[in-house]
Design a protein around this motif. Structure first.
Motif, short mmCIF file in Angstrom:
data_model
loop_
_atom_site.label_atom_id
_atom_site.label_comp_id
_atom_site.label_asym_id
_atom_site.label_seq_id
_atom_site.Cartn_x
_atom_site.Cartn_y
_atom_site.Cartn_z
N HIS A 239 0.86 -1.19 0.00
CA HIS A 239 0.00 0.00 0.00
C HIS A 239 0.89 1.24 0.00
N TRP A 240 0.53 2.22 -0.80
CA TRP A 240 1.20 3.51 -0.79
C TRP A 240 0.23 4.52 -0.17
N VAL A 241 0.62 5.14 0.94
CA VAL A 241 -0.25 6.04 1.70
C VAL A 241 0.27 7.46 1.59
N ALA A 242 -0.61 8.40 1.24
CA ALA A 242 -0.22 9.80 1.10
C ALA A 242 -0.18 10.49 2.47
N PRO A 243 0.59 11.58 2.60
CA PRO A 243 0.73 12.25 3.89
C PRO A 243 -0.57 12.69 4.56
N PRO A 244 -1.50 13.40 3.87
CA PRO A 244 -2.72 13.83 4.58
C PRO A 244 -3.52 12.67 5.14
N GLU A 245 -3.54 11.54 4.42
CA GLU A 245 -4.24 10.35 4.91
C GLU A 245 -3.55 9.77 6.13
N PHE A 247 -1.53 11.31 8.22
CA PHE A 247 -1.62 12.21 9.36
C PHE A 247 -3.01 12.13 10.00
N ASP A 248 -4.04 11.99 9.16
CA ASP A 248 -5.38 11.80 9.70
C ASP A 248 -5.46 10.52 10.53
N SER A 268 0.56 2.80 9.11
CA SER A 268 0.38 1.39 9.38
C SER A 268 -1.04 1.11 9.88
N PHE A 269 -1.54 1.95 10.78
CA PHE A 269 -2.89 1.80 11.31
C PHE A 269 -3.94 1.96 10.22
N GLN A 270 -3.75 2.93 9.35
CA GLN A 270 -4.72 3.15 8.27
C GLN A 270 -4.92 1.88 7.45
N VAL A 271 -3.81 1.27 7.05
CA VAL A 271 -3.88 0.07 6.21
C VAL A 271 -4.37 -1.13 7.01
N ALA A 272 -3.84 -1.29 8.22
CA ALA A 272 -4.19 -2.46 9.03
C ALA A 272 -5.67 -2.45 9.43
N ARG A 306 -0.79 22.99 7.91
CA ARG A 306 -1.33 23.93 6.93
C ARG A 306 -0.23 24.49 6.04
N ALA A 307 0.93 24.80 6.63
CA ALA A 307 2.03 25.36 5.86
C ALA A 307 2.57 24.37 4.84
N ASN A 308 2.43 23.07 5.12
CA ASN A 308 2.90 22.05 4.20
C ASN A 308 1.79 21.44 3.35
N ASP A 309 0.63 22.12 3.34
CA ASP A 309 -0.51 21.67 2.55
C ASP A 309 -0.82 20.20 2.83
N ALA A 310 -0.83 19.86 4.11
CA ALA A 310 -0.99 18.45 4.50
C ALA A 310 -1.96 18.30 5.67
N LEU A 311 -2.99 19.14 5.69
CA LEU A 311 -3.99 18.99 6.74
C LEU A 311 -4.60 17.59 6.67
N PRO A 312 -4.81 16.95 7.81
CA PRO A 312 -5.33 15.58 7.81
C PRO A 312 -6.62 15.44 7.01
N ALA A 313 -6.66 14.42 6.17
CA ALA A 313 -7.83 14.20 5.32
C ALA A 313 -8.07 12.70 5.21
N PRO A 314 -9.19 12.21 5.72
CA PRO A 314 -9.47 10.78 5.61
C PRO A 314 -9.77 10.38 4.17
N ASN A 315 -9.64 9.10 3.90
CA ASN A 315 -9.96 8.57 2.58
C ASN A 315 -11.00 7.47 2.77
#
Length: 350
Positions: A239-245, A247-248, A268-272, A306-315
């Protein structure tokens, strides 16, 4: 029958290494368990040093030189400080001020190198500097976390702990950086269950499993080189997981389960959690590599996000299934690797 109360008392550890290096095993949901580490890479750092001492490669006063911009460097600094070895860590600008201060307080000398656009990016530049330092000090010891087989071998101890506590595990999910933890732990767990399904978690921009190289905001997993310790035929699924996902999921892991962990643990938690929900009769174990205190000013800080355009965003839609790593984009993607070698999947040699 009367209850028996143990009077053995708590265990007294002989060092912080012994007390810290193994994970806590925690039941998170009905069929999902966590191997939650305080500092996972302390375990291979200690194990590599032990083997080098056993082979008389490391003797009192031997300088140690290694590349790291994260937790392996911190674990190694703890070991070297306790054992009396002078340590040089070659890192890059991703080492934050707090981590650098911790390394230096443990007696490590930290040298920062920069990415000049050469093949292999910043990690290749760091490795080149390590080799320069090794040639200047031929009596030095280089742990070589990326290709030293003692790195994955260190996780036999975790496999013994898991098997002795949980029994057979059906699926192991963990982030892939050097390849040591997932590969080593899977090899150990497959002694009890050869059919164990191994899911590796990577991130877009990492080339480990054949995706296109790019900038990686999510650190601690992925790489701009392919480490020798990555055993590609060991993996069933990637699985390839993007940063906002990620971080969420890191925030969710803390909000819902009280596990204050770093962003690789979130990935790891997101995928598991996704895999466990779709396989409710399987026992799933996820690797959570380190705690979240190092990331309070970044992953847990809205201003930085916010500065890194990576606010948590679920998928909520889950991962997109692809047939080739070239199809990986900036969102959650999965591929059935099917225990194949790199060349068989990607169509080129690593």
């Amino acid at each position: 029958m009367t209850d028996t109360v143990s009077t053995a008392g708590p265990k007294v550890y002989h060092s912080v290494l012994e007390a810290t290096e193994l994970p806590r095993l925690i039941r998170v949901t009905d069929n999902l368990y966590a191997a939650a580490f305080t500092l996972m890479k302390l375990l291979p750092a200690r194990y590599i040093v032990d083997r080098a001492e056993d082979e008389d490669v490391l003797t009192p006063g031997t300088p140690v030189i290694e590349t790291s911009s994260g937790t392996f460097g911190l674990g190694l600094a703890m070991v070297c400080q306790l054992r009396g070895y002078p340590l040089t860590i070659v890192g890059d600008p991703v080492i934050d001020d707090d981590l650098r201060r911790r390394l230096e307080m443990l007696g490590a000398r930290v040298e920062i190198v920069h990415d000049h656009g050469g093949p292999g990016g910043i990690q290749a530049a760091r490795l080149a500097r390590v080799e320069e330092l090794r040639q200047e000090r031929p009596d030095s010891f280089v742990p070589r976390q990326y290709d030293n087989p003692d790195n994955p071998a260190a996780y036999n101890a975790v496999g013994d702990l898991v098997t002795g506590t949980l029994g057979s595990v059906d699926c192991l999910v963990g982030p892939v950086g050097s390849g040591g933890s997932t590969g080593g732990l899977a090899a150990s767990l497959r002694l009890a269950n050869p059919g164990l399904h191994l899911v590796g978690v990577d991130t877009p921009g990492s080339i480990i499993f054949g995706a296109a190289e790019g900038t990686r905001l999510l650190r601690g997993l992925g790489s701009s080189i392919i480490p020798g310790n990555v055993d590609h035929p060991a993996y069933d699924e990637i699985h390839w997981v993007a940063p906002p996902e990620a971080f969420d999921a890191t925030h969710e892991l803390y909000r819902r389960h009280g596990l204050f962990m770093g962003p690789t643990s979130g990935a790891s938690f997101q995928v598991a959690a996704w895999w466990a929900a779709r396989n409710p009769y399987d026992t799933v174990l996820m690797v959570l590599p380190d705690e979240g205190y190092r990331y309070q000013s970044t992953v847990y800080n809205d201003t930085w996000l916010r500065a890194n355009d990576a606010l948590p965003a679920p998928n909520p839609e889950g991962p997109r299934l692809v047939e080739h790593p070239a199809e990986v984009n900036a969102a959650w993607t999965r591929m059935m690797w099917a225990r194949r070698g790199y060349e068989a999947v990607v169509g080129a040699t690593p």
